[in-house]
Motif scaffolding. Structure first.
Motif, mmCIF file in Angstrom:
data_model
loop_
_atom_site.group_PDB
_atom_site.id
_atom_site.type_symbol
_atom_site.label_atom_id
_atom_site.label_comp_id
_atom_site.label_asym_id
_atom_site.label_seq_id
_atom_site.Cartn_x
_atom_site.Cartn_y
_atom_site.Cartn_z
ATOM 1 N N GLY A 128 0.806 -1.199 0.000
ATOM 2 C CA GLY A 128 0.000 0.000 0.000
ATOM 3 C C GLY A 128 0.845 1.257 0.000
ATOM 4 O O GLY A 128 2.082 1.217 -0.095
ATOM 5 N N THR A 129 0.184 2.402 0.141
ATOM 6 C CA THR A 129 0.847 3.705 0.147
ATOM 7 C C THR A 129 0.420 4.485 1.377
ATOM 8 O O THR A 129 -0.780 4.733 1.562
ATOM 9 C CB THR A 129 0.489 4.514 -1.116
ATOM 10 N N PRO A 130 1.362 4.866 2.238
ATOM 11 C CA PRO A 130 0.994 5.646 3.423
ATOM 12 C C PRO A 130 0.253 6.916 3.031
ATOM 13 O O PRO A 130 0.659 7.631 2.115
ATOM 14 C CB PRO A 130 2.349 5.972 4.064
ATOM 15 N N GLY A 131 -0.828 7.194 3.727
ATOM 16 C CA GLY A 131 -1.619 8.375 3.434
ATOM 17 C C GLY A 131 -2.701 8.161 2.408
ATOM 18 O O GLY A 131 -3.508 9.060 2.153
ATOM 19 N N GLU A 132 -2.737 6.969 1.781
ATOM 20 C CA GLU A 132 -3.740 6.691 0.750
ATOM 21 C C GLU A 132 -4.505 5.416 1.060
ATOM 22 O O GLU A 132 -4.809 4.617 0.175
ATOM 23 C CB GLU A 132 -3.073 6.585 -0.622
ATOM 24 N N GLY A 133 -4.799 5.203 2.332
ATOM 25 C CA GLY A 133 -5.513 4.001 2.734
ATOM 26 C C GLY A 133 -4.588 3.053 3.467
ATOM 27 O O GLY A 133 -3.670 3.461 4.184
ATOM 28 N N PHE A 134 -4.807 1.744 3.302
ATOM 29 C CA PHE A 134 -4.018 0.750 4.022
ATOM 30 C C PHE A 134 -2.561 0.774 3.564
ATOM 31 O O PHE A 134 -2.273 0.808 2.362
ATOM 32 C CB PHE A 134 -4.596 -0.646 3.785
ATOM 33 N N ALA A 135 -1.623 0.739 4.541
ATOM 34 C CA ALA A 135 -0.190 0.678 4.238
ATOM 35 C C ALA A 135 0.525 -0.022 5.374
ATOM 36 O O ALA A 135 0.213 0.195 6.555
ATOM 37 C CB ALA A 135 0.371 2.077 4.024
ATOM 38 N N ARG A 136 1.491 -0.850 5.028
ATOM 39 C CA ARG A 136 2.240 -1.574 6.047
ATOM 40 C C ARG A 136 3.643 -1.891 5.543
ATOM 41 O O ARG A 136 3.845 -2.201 4.370
ATOM 42 C CB ARG A 136 1.510 -2.863 6.455
ATOM 43 N N ARG A 137 4.597 -1.822 6.457
ATOM 44 C CA ARG A 137 5.988 -2.122 6.116
ATOM 45 C C ARG A 137 6.699 -2.596 7.375
ATOM 46 O O ARG A 137 6.427 -2.106 8.487
ATOM 47 C CB ARG A 137 6.678 -0.869 5.559
ATOM 48 N N ALA A 138 7.607 -3.558 7.227
ATOM 49 C CA ALA A 138 8.441 -4.034 8.344
ATOM 50 C C ALA A 138 9.903 -3.898 7.951
ATOM 51 O O ALA A 138 10.297 -4.286 6.846
ATOM 52 C CB ALA A 138 8.119 -5.480 8.679
ATOM 53 N N VAL A 139 10.703 -3.341 8.857
ATOM 54 C CA VAL A 139 12.122 -3.101 8.597
ATOM 55 C C VAL A 139 12.928 -3.574 9.800
ATOM 56 O O VAL A 139 12.546 -3.333 10.949
ATOM 57 C CB VAL A 139 12.396 -1.605 8.353
ATOM 58 N N ALA A 140 14.045 -4.243 9.536
ATOM 59 C CA ALA A 140 14.990 -4.634 10.585
ATOM 60 C C ALA A 140 16.235 -3.763 10.465
ATOM 61 O O ALA A 140 16.963 -3.843 9.472
ATOM 62 C CB ALA A 140 15.361 -6.109 10.462
ATOM 63 N N ALA A 141 16.451 -2.904 11.443
ATOM 64 C CA ALA A 141 17.638 -2.041 11.429
ATOM 65 C C ALA A 141 18.876 -2.890 11.710
ATOM 66 O O ALA A 141 18.882 -3.688 12.655
ATOM 67 C CB ALA A 141 17.496 -0.950 12.479
ATOM 68 N N PRO A 142 19.928 -2.763 10.916
ATOM 69 C CA PRO A 142 21.093 -3.635 11.059
ATOM 70 C C PRO A 142 21.906 -3.377 12.323
ATOM 71 O O PRO A 142 22.010 -2.245 12.798
ATOM 72 C CB PRO A 142 21.922 -3.316 9.811
ATOM 73 N N ARG A 143 22.439 -4.467 12.883
ATOM 74 C CA ARG A 143 23.424 -4.438 13.972
ATOM 75 C C ARG A 143 22.937 -3.733 15.242
ATOM 76 O O ARG A 143 23.714 -3.108 15.954
ATOM 77 C CB ARG A 143 24.729 -3.782 13.491
ATOM 78 N N VAL A 144 21.640 -3.823 15.529
ATOM 79 C CA VAL A 144 21.126 -3.249 16.770
ATOM 80 C C VAL A 144 20.136 -4.209 17.419
ATOM 81 O O VAL A 144 19.620 -5.120 16.771
ATOM 82 C CB VAL A 144 20.435 -1.881 16.546
#
Length: 491
Positions: free
Chosen positions: A205-221
């Protein structure tokens, strides 16, 4: 003498450079400390900002200072930002209350607190009637539930998330951030994305235009350092910019390593300062057999004995147990030392107070401004008074085992690991109630690595077990008293 002078110069350079780098991200911001009812709030924004409001919530045993990197980054990006101390945390004088095991208990009360802060921030000049919520760990569940129930919330950024409120279609706009080393929480984020046919690193999806979701793993933390990850900070800013159709620029507030640099300098400076103290005689040194008995037996016996009794006596989550554990462990070690004719001499106590003053004012001052609340509210003083005796006993026992810092390296490692194992046994015996003790294990490890070094330098110089133990005990008791959440289920 020359070597110690160079050490002092290096330490001061680290402190000055670190403080400069920590203050630089605050440049150009209006920073206001206020309160919404009894909730302490820090507002950061650019002068004259007209923008959406971002409410930022810390996790268990944290405070608003812990979220400074996110607040500074988003304030410099033009948002009107507010961080606050949840009930029971930091300088909030109201204890947590309700049933911590029920969504209808403590969770609802903390959601209501976020709602009150949101209401007040939307009344600020320049505040647009659009809101984003950012929360870490425990607060991630709170903000997700609040975001679902509050129509004003248009974006949610959950850091180190675990929430049963997340479904395939709720909340509408969610960014999941984890440290790459957060195994279980990272797997949970992957599971959430898999339910909608996506993977970590993908955006649905697109943030601000209805449903949106994303998962991110920040490295080395991991669970704490993710709060200072430039990757996580940039992802947060980009997600909110896309949600609110903004175009922010500028550096993120990379304050993690300046914090370490400043604290390293403060610890290092203690070494040449310790050289100003009088030289003392070597303290009692236990034989190999005596050492093993004193290091192992109290560490094992303490959790076994306390498991037989009711230990919930303080209005602070698990700190009541920890206070008793520290006291009993320390008493057992000292009784054993007295039996072996190694009870510590009473000399050197004045240097223990000097060590505590340096630790609380210098190290604690930096912690309070940049890391986590270190100044107690009035309601915490009785709790601190009850925790301090046990902490002092335990640290005097620690100094006995470490021979005021002069013991062989292997003895130092064994003694301190044995105490950590002792707390681990306690958790295993009553996992449901003492689960939160797990978070204290790395904290005590860091305490040993910082204050433990300073105490060792004072002890080795003076030869005084009391100087080392009293100083470390006062600092440990203070730190525990200001960090553990206050809790009163009767409210």
């Amino acid at each position: 003498m020359k070597r110690h002078a160079l050490t002092a110069i290096l330490a001061l350079v680290c402190v000055v450079a670190g403080l400069f780098l920590l203050e630089r991200p605050r440049s150009g911001l209006d920073i206001t400390h206020t309160a919404v009812g009894t909730t302490p709030v820090t507002v950061m924004q650019r002068p004259g900002a007209e923008a959406p409001v971002v409410i930022i919530a810390h996790g268990f045993a944290g405070s608003r200072q812990l979220m400074a990197a996110y607040q500074l980054t988003l304030a410099q990006a033009g948002y009107i930002t507010a961080s606050f101390d949840l009930e029971g945390h930091g300088r909030n004088p109201v204890p947590m209350s309700g049933d911590v095991t029920s969504v209808d208990g403590t969770t609802q009360l903390l959601m209501a607190e976020i709602g009150r802060v949101t209401d007040a921030m939307l009344d600020l000049p320049g505040a647009e009637p659009r809101v984003a919520l950012v929360g870490h760990s425990m607060a991630s569940d709170i903000i997700i539930r609040q975001g679902i129930s509050d129509d004003r919330v248009e974006a949610i950024v959950g850091i180190s998330v675990f929430s049963e409120a997340v479904t395939e279609d709720q909340p509408q706009n969610l960014l999941l951030l984890n440290g790459a080393w957060e195994g279980m929480l990272r797997e949970e984020a992957r599971r959430v994305m898999a339910e909608i046919g996506a993977e970590e690193g993908q955006t649905v999806g697109t943030p601000g235009e209805g449903f949106a979701r994303r998962a991110v793993a920040a490295p080395r933390v991991e669970h704490v350092s993710v709060l200072y990850s430039p990757v996580a900070l940039r992802e947060t800013r980009a997600w909110l910019d896309e949600t609110f159709d903004r175009d922010s620029a500028g550096p993120v507030a990379a304050i993690g390593w300046p914090i370490l640099l400043t604290l390293f300098g403060i610890v290092l400076l203690a070494r040449p300062l310790a050289r100003l103290l009088p030289v003392g005689h070597a303290p009692w040194s236990p034989t190999r057999g005596q050492f093993w008995a004193l290091a192992v037996v109290p560490a094992v016996v303490t959790p076994l004995v306390l498991a037989l009794f009711e230990t919930q006596v303080l209005p602070v989550l698990v700190a009541d147990y920890l206070a008793l554990h520290l006291a009993l462990y320390g008493a057992l070690v000292l009784i054993g030392a007295a039996w072996a004719k190694g009870f510590p001499a009473r000399s050197g106590w004045i240097w223990g107070f000097a060590l505590a003053a340096y630790g609380l004012l210098a190290f604690g001052g930096v912690m309070d401004r940049y890391v986590a609340s270190f100044v107690p509210v009035a309601g915490r003083l009785p709790v601190m008074a009850l925790i301090l005796p046990g902490a002092v006993l335990a640290m005097i026992a620690d100094a006995v085992l470490l021979e005021a810092g002069r013991a062989a390296l292997w003895r130092r490692w064994v003694a301190r690991l044995a105490f950590l194992v002792s707390l681990g046994i306690a958790v295993a015996l009553d996992f449901e109630r003492l689960f939160f003790l797990i978070i204290i294990l790395p904290v005590i490890g860091l305490f040993y690595a910082s204050f433990g070094l300073m105490g060792g330098w004072v002890g080795r110089r003076t030869g005084s077990v009391l100087a080392m133990g009293l100083g470390l005990g006062l600092v440990l008791g203070w730190a525990l008293g200001v960090s553990f959440p206050m809790f009163d289920p009767s409210l």
